[in-house]
Write an enzyme that holds these catalytic residues in place. Structure first.
Site, PDB file in Angstrom:
ATOM      1  N   GLU A  18      61.137  32.568  30.882  1.00  0.00           N
ATOM      2  CA  GLU A  18      60.865  33.855  31.984  1.00  0.00           C
ATOM      3  C   GLU A  18      61.828  34.671  31.487  1.00  0.00           C
ATOM      4  OE1 GLU A  18      59.756  35.746  33.744  1.00  0.00           O
ATOM      5  OE2 GLU A  18      58.104  35.005  35.409  1.00  0.00           O
ATOM      6  N   ARG A 102      66.355  31.778  46.065  1.00  0.00           N
ATOM      7  CA  ARG A 102      67.278  31.951  44.439  1.00  0.00           C
ATOM      8  C   ARG A 102      66.599  33.239  44.182  1.00  0.00           C
ATOM      9  NH1 ARG A 102      63.597  32.562  40.825  1.00  0.00           N
ATOM     10  NH2 ARG A 102      61.475  29.961  40.857  1.00  0.00           N
ATOM     11  N   ASN A 104      65.115  35.429  41.440  1.00  0.00           N
ATOM     12  CA  ASN A 104      63.698  35.394  40.425  1.00  0.00           C
ATOM     13  C   ASN A 104      63.684  36.428  39.240  1.00  0.00           C
ATOM     14  OD1 ASN A 104      61.635  34.131  39.710  1.00  0.00           O
ATOM     15  ND2 ASN A 104      60.776  35.661  39.947  1.00  0.00           N
ATOM     16  N   GLU A 122      60.797  27.089  45.317  1.00  0.00           N
ATOM     17  CA  GLU A 122      58.776  26.357  45.596  1.00  0.00           C
ATOM     18  C   GLU A 122      59.054  24.885  45.568  1.00  0.00           C
ATOM     19  OE1 GLU A 122      55.123  26.601  43.267  1.00  0.00           O
ATOM     20  OE2 GLU A 122      56.114  27.260  41.476  1.00  0.00           O
ATOM     21  N   ASN A 154      59.290  40.222  41.711  1.00  0.00           N
ATOM     22  CA  ASN A 154      58.852  39.894  40.079  1.00  0.00           C
ATOM     23  C   ASN A 154      58.586  40.389  38.971  1.00  0.00           C
ATOM     24  OD1 ASN A 154      58.183  37.435  37.941  1.00  0.00           O
ATOM     25  ND2 ASN A 154      57.026  36.185  39.310  1.00  0.00           N
ATOM     26  N   ASP A 206      52.730  38.598  36.986  1.00  0.00           N
ATOM     27  CA  ASP A 206      54.402  37.926  36.557  1.00  0.00           C
ATOM     28  C   ASP A 206      55.251  38.811  36.477  1.00  0.00           C
ATOM     29  OD1 ASP A 206      56.797  35.778  36.725  1.00  0.00           O
ATOM     30  OD2 ASP A 206      55.033  33.968  36.356  1.00  0.00           O
TER      31      ASP A 206
END
Length: 305
Positions: A18, A102, A104, A122, A154, A206
């Site tokens: 990511e 959390r 991201n 998740e 995101n 995303d």
């Protein structure tokens, strides 16, 4: 647009690769593997990859203006990280009342503020607690809350004239725009500009970035692609398919900022998935796009050092 050229830059086998950020001064791609709890530094001159490991999930990491440090969102904390040793200094934390959340994705604006959002962890494949996340910003002194009831916070970016902020909540499968005040950092007037529910061939939106023509590039998790959209009309302009289903984020880089670096994930892949998609978790480089992007904005750590 000319025919894009797709290369596998690094067969990283990332769990959830990511947050790519091009660091021109070091000719590196800074990226994270969220579940592996790592920040990576990919040397683009020789494709060597150095990593730092932490004790919690790493949602994103952005170089600082001081050049010595990174700012990283680790678990629910905002940390100043020495880019060589990995030594951390906690700057702030959020949502103490939500132990299953959390951080991201995260990105910096023109003023060097860090924008960072949260989501629920998740615990089961594809299952997230709805509307538990939030969008925050951090200016080196304090955290400011902006948006509530987010499921999977995101990607984000800003229009070339810094009057609009674009932002993704993955689970509603939508990209939003806000009016953005560059001076105060306030966002208002939320609108949906891209709705992937309108086409079942698309995945979940995303990470994202913007090009110099003001068009947004959105990575699609389970969509095997990165797509270019017109944020004014919602029109799909370009779809580039990639040899991995879980495409997570993208950024422009390279000497002319005309290479699109794309991350991907292999999380929850079965043995059959691994055979079918051997490049899941890889980092891709897409060139010959006919467009370019902007240099990234780095975090202003002058108040934190």
């Amino acid at each position: 647009m000319s025919q894009p050229k797709i290369d596998v830059l690094l067969d990283a086998k990332a769990v959830i690769g990511e947050g790519p950020v091009y660091d021109e001064a070091n000719n590196e791609l800074v990226w994270v593997d969220i579940n592996a709890k790592k920040i990576h530094f990919l040397d683009l001159s020789n494709q060597s990859n150095r990593s730092l490991t932490f004790s919690d999930t790493v949602g994103a990491a952005v170089p600082c203006r001081s050049k010595k440090n990174l700012v990283a969102v680790i678990g629910k904390k905002i940390q100043l990280v020495d880019r060589l040793s990995g030594e951390c200094k906690e700057l702030a934390s959020v949502e103490e009342d939500k132990p299953k959340n959390r951080f991201n994705d995260a990105k910096c604006d023109k003023k060097g503020r860090l924008w960072c959002g949260t989501m629920s962890i998740e615990e089961t494949k594809g299952v997230f607690a709805a509307k538990q996340g939030n969008l925050h910003s951090y200016d080196g002194v304090s955290v400011k809350h902006h948006v509530s009831d987010i499921t999977v916070s995101n990607g984000m970016d800003w229009s070339p004239d810094w009057t609009k902020m674009y932002y993704i909540d993955s689970i509603p499968r939508q990209v939003y725009s806000f009016d953005y005040n560059e001076v105060t950092g306030e966002i208002t007037n939320q609108k949906t500009i891209v709705d992937l529910n309108n086409d079942p061939t698309h995945g979940l939106p995303d990470g994202m970035c913007i090009d110099t023509q003001g068009k947004i590039w959105v990575a699609e998790f389970t969509g095997s692609c990165v797509c270019r959209w017109d944020p004014e009309t919602g029109e799909l302009l370009t779809r580039i398919n990639l040899p991995a289903p879980k495409i997570t984020s993208c950024c422009f880089g390279g000497p002319s900022y005309d290479i699109l670096y794309v991350t991907s994930a292999s999380v929850f892949d079965s043995e059959d998935d691994k055979k079918k998609y051997p490049f899941s978790g890889a980092i891709f480089a897409i060139s010959n796009l006919g467009v370019s992007g902007f240099p990234p904005q780095f975090f202003d750590d002058s108040k934190c050092i």
